[in-house]
Structures are given as structure tokens and as C-alpha cells.
Design an enzyme around this catalytic site. Structure first.
Site, PDB file in Angstrom:
ATOM      1  N   LYS A   1       3.291 -13.822   6.175  1.00 36.77           N
ATOM      2  CA  LYS A   1       3.648 -14.700   5.168  1.00 36.77           C
ATOM      3  C   LYS A   1       5.044 -15.031   5.110  1.00 36.77           C
ATOM      4  CE  LYS A   1       2.114 -17.637   1.969  1.00 36.77           C
ATOM      5  NZ  LYS A   1       1.497 -18.945   2.394  1.00 36.77           N
TER       6      LYS A   1
ATOM      7  N   ASP B   1      -5.982  -6.063   5.590  1.00 35.53           N
ATOM      8  CA  ASP B   1      -6.882  -6.140   4.845  1.00 35.53           C
ATOM      9  C   ASP B   1      -7.965  -7.132   4.732  1.00 35.53           C
ATOM     10  OD1 ASP B   1      -8.681  -4.446   3.216  1.00 35.53           O
ATOM     11  OD2 ASP B   1      -7.238  -3.936   1.696  1.00 35.53           O
TER      12      ASP B   1
ATOM     13  N   TYR C   1       0.939  -1.164   0.064  1.00 38.93           N
ATOM     14  CA  TYR C   1      -0.001  -0.010  -0.094  1.00 38.93           C
ATOM     15  C   TYR C   1       0.965   1.467  -0.019  1.00 38.93           C
ATOM     16  CZ  TYR C   1      -4.406  -2.457   0.754  1.00 38.93           C
ATOM     17  OH  TYR C   1      -5.363  -3.536   0.832  1.00 38.93           O
TER      18      TYR C   1
ATOM     19  N   ASP D   1      -2.375 -17.619   5.442  1.00 39.19           N
ATOM     20  CA  ASP D   1      -3.290 -18.708   5.033  1.00 39.19           C
ATOM     21  C   ASP D   1      -3.812 -19.614   6.106  1.00 39.19           C
ATOM     22  OD1 ASP D   1      -0.768 -19.235   4.468  1.00 39.19           O
ATOM     23  OD2 ASP D   1      -1.233 -21.009   3.397  1.00 39.19           O
TER      24      ASP D   1
END
Length: 383
Positions: free
Chosen positions: A201, A274, A134, A250
Site C-alpha cells: 500500500k 493476513d 504485528y 486493494d
């Protein structure tokens, strides 16, 4: 006592939810304190309304005022997909250094959910708000900038990239990650929460998301070592009140569905935050009752977490609940907990009556659909 709150109506359904929400927020303060504590509302311009009046979507005067403000609140601001203006929300977060996006997610009785036990969800998300993808460092495929950057990556650094690609940069700094995690752990300490989970991640993006994880554990150990312990230490019988753990992003989506009661405070990177905050909101019934705040070290900027919903704008169908619950968060931020409780009690009472806006009616058996205006009136009458 008076507190000034600067507000931006927003685009699409923004003016409608403001018209319904503001009287409810004021009514909560009056019900709790009579006239002893009040909010003074001062409008600022941004979005479509600003463009019509000034020719700019984000006037400098608005940014200048907010840079000195303590409290602000806004409705949804629109941003076109692809071309057009840059995201006004991202602009506000970066210019004002609103580095922490904080969203509490919990279930309200009566709202039906796609999961069996939505009442087990009681989490608060701390999302880093200024870095990651972002940051706005992005170049379209085929442009000279993209080609130059990709050629540098290929020729100077040996990266295997197609120079015809679009490209974006994912910057993540030690300072930016640590201050976010620090704020999340401080919240857990101050509010008696039993765990902080670092969501990342890092198994794939080892030097950005993996670094977020490492820096998060470092903050916990060096700054909060007297009250935090790792999962391994907890398993060995450690006696400190807050467990610091981490989950790959995940996997977090899976465990949030299967065992949400094991997670309390979530600290995560921008893009992951988000995704996970919207997914958790869906678990408890959707964004209509999901408030949020973006914070710097000086400004708390509360915002409705839903979009502008242009297809229902002007039709008295919008749900003002997110903005009203932002009012409760604002009261809690000020320590005006009695006023916040008035809002929560009113929401629970009206939901129990099953008189709700169309988005909530679709998730409640036997509900009566009311408009945006009437829903706000019902909440105000329940104070």
C-alpha cells in the site's frame, strides 16, 4: 531415515484435528517408503493445555526446544480479542524469528467456490511475519504511554494527532523486507514459477509499504538479475524466466478475482498477507484445505491456518484437512515428494467420493457429511 517433528495440539478443535491428521501423515510415509523413512513425533505444550499443566500459556521449555528444532507442527492456538493474553502465534513468530509465513493456495476438484473458475488460482503467498503492525508496539487510548507518545508526535514532529487516541507503531526494516522477498524469489527460481508480485500500500504509506516495494525490486535486480525482469522489460521482449511486478493491495484483491492465472508467487507485508491469504483461500473453497508454514532460516513450523472454532470443539465436526496438507508441505520441505503425493492423491480421491466434513459438504452438491474422525480414516484408507 527418521526426522523428529515437535508438535503442539492447539486449542479448541486442535486435539480433534491432530487425532485425525497424524495417522494420515504417517500412513503417507509408510505407503511411499515402507518403514525406510519415518517421522518421530514429540509433543510440546502451549495454549490451554500448557496452562492447565504448568500455569503458563507458553512455557519457556517449549520455546527453548523449538529454538533448536528443525521441524515443528501445530494446531490452532486461541487468543482473546481485546484484553487477555497476547497472541501466542505472534509470540512464536517473533521469539523464533519465523519471518516468512508461506501459504500455497490452489483448488481441489469437487469443492464448489463463490467464483466461476477457482481452478485458475494457483498462488503461493510469502507474508512477512515479524514486523508491520504485528510487531506488538501498541498502547491503549488514555494510558500514560499512549499520551506520552502522541504528545511527542504532536509537539516534536508536528503530527496532527488526537492525544486521546489509541496508538500503534508500524516498523518495517530494509533487512526484514529484503529477506522475505529474497525467499519468495528463491522459491520461484527453484520451483519454476514465472512471476513474483510485490503487494503493498505504498501509494499511501510511502516510507513503510512503499519502501517494501523499493527494497523488493532492489533484491530482484542486485541478487537475481540474471533470471528476473520487470513488467516493462517483459513487455519490451525480455527473455528472462521470472517477471517481478507489484500491485497496490486493494487492487490485488480485484485482480486476484478477475485474472488469478496471471499471478504465481506473492510477496507482501504482514497485515496485507493476513488479508490476501484468507481471501484467496475463500476463492478456492475456504480454510479447511489451506495449509501453511512459518519459517526462520533454521526452523520450519507448519500450522493449520484456521482458528480454534470453539463452538464445534468436541463435536466431531472439525475438518482436519488443513493439518493433513501441512503434512504434505512438510514432506515437500524434506524432499519426500512421494509421500506428499500420496496425501494429495488421497485428498482428491476422498473429495471425489463426496464424503466430507460439514464445512466442505456445504460447498459440494450431493455430498455426504462425515465426522472429523471418519474423514481422516477415509484419507488413510485411500493411500
Amino acid at each position: 531415515m527418521q526426522k523428529t517433528v515437535y508438535y503442539i495440539e492447539g486449542d479448541g478443535i486442535g486435539p480433534e484435528v491432530w487425532k485425525a491428521a497424524r495417522p494420515v501423515i504417517d500412513a503417507a510415509a509408510k505407503a511411499a517408503y515402507g518403514g525406510d523413512r519415518t517421522l518421530v513425533w514429540t509433543e510440546l505444550l502451549a495454549g490451554e493445555k500448557a496452562f492447565k499443566e504448568t500455569g503458563e500459556y507458553m512455557p519457556q521449555a517449549t520455546l527453548d526446544t523449538l529454538s533448536k528444532a528443525e521441524l515443528a507442527m501445530k494446531g490452532p492456538l486461541g487468543t482473546p480479542v481485546g484484553g487477555g493474553i497476547r497472541s501466542l502465534n505472534v509470540t512464536l513468530r517473533q521469539v523464533l524469528d519465523l519471518y516468512a509465513c508461506i501459504r500455497p493456495i490452489r483448488h481441489f476438484g469437487g469443492i464448489e467456490s463463490p467464483v466461476k473458475h477457482p481452478e485458475k488460482v494457483d498462488m503461493i503467498i510469502f507474508r512477512e511475519n515479524t514486523e508491520d503492525v504485528y510487531a506488538g508496539i501498541e498502547y491503549a487510548a488514555g494510558t500514560p504511554q499512549a499520551k506520552k507518545l502522541l504528545e511527542f508526535l504532536r509537539d516534536e514532529l508536528g503530527a496532527k494527532v488526537d492525544t486521546a487516541a489509541g496508538v500503534g507503531i508500524k516498523p518495517m526494516t530494509e533487512g526484514g523486507c529484503k529477506r522475505l522477498v529474497r525467499k519468495a524469489i528463491r522459491h520461484a527460481v527453484d520451483h519454476g514459477r514465472d512471476s513474483v508480485t510485490l503487494v503493498h500500500k505504498g501509494n499511501i504509506m510511502k516510507f513503510t509499504e512503499g519502501a517494501f516495494r523499493a527494497w523488493g525490486y532492489e533484491v530482484a535486480k542486485t541478487e537475481f538479475g540474471d533470471v528476473t525482469m520487470t513488467e516493462d522489460e517483459a513487455a519490451a521482449g525480455g527473455g528472462k524466466p521470472i517477471v517481478i511486478k507489484d500491485r497496490i493491495a486493494d487492487n490485488m484483491f480485484q485482480v486476484a478475482l478477475m485474472e488469478p492465472e496471471k499471478y504465481s508467487v506473492i510477496a507482501t507485508t504482514n497485515l496485507n498477507g493476513d488479508y490476501i491469504s484468507d481471501a484467496l483461500a475463500a476463492q478456492v473453497g475456504g480454510l479447511g484445505l489451506a495449509p501453511g508454514v512459518n519459517m526462520s532460516d533454521s526452523l520450519a513450523f507448519f500450522e493449520a491456518t484456521h482458528g480454534t472454532a470453539p463452538r464445534i470443539a468436541g463435536k466431531d465436526m472439525a475438518n482436519p484437512g488443513s493439518l493433513i496438507l501441512c503434512g504434505a508441505m512438510l514432506f515437500e520441505h524434506l524432499g519426500w515428494n512421494e509421500a506428499a503425493d500420496k496425501i494429495y492423491q488421497a485428498v482428491n480421491k476422498v473429495l471425489a467420493s463426496r464424503q466430507v466434513t460439514v464445512d466442505l459438504a456445504g460447498q459440494m452438491t450431493g455430498a455426504t457429511t462425515v465426522g472429523c474422525v471418519r474423514f481422516g480414516e477415509l484419507l488413510g484408507e485411500s493411500m
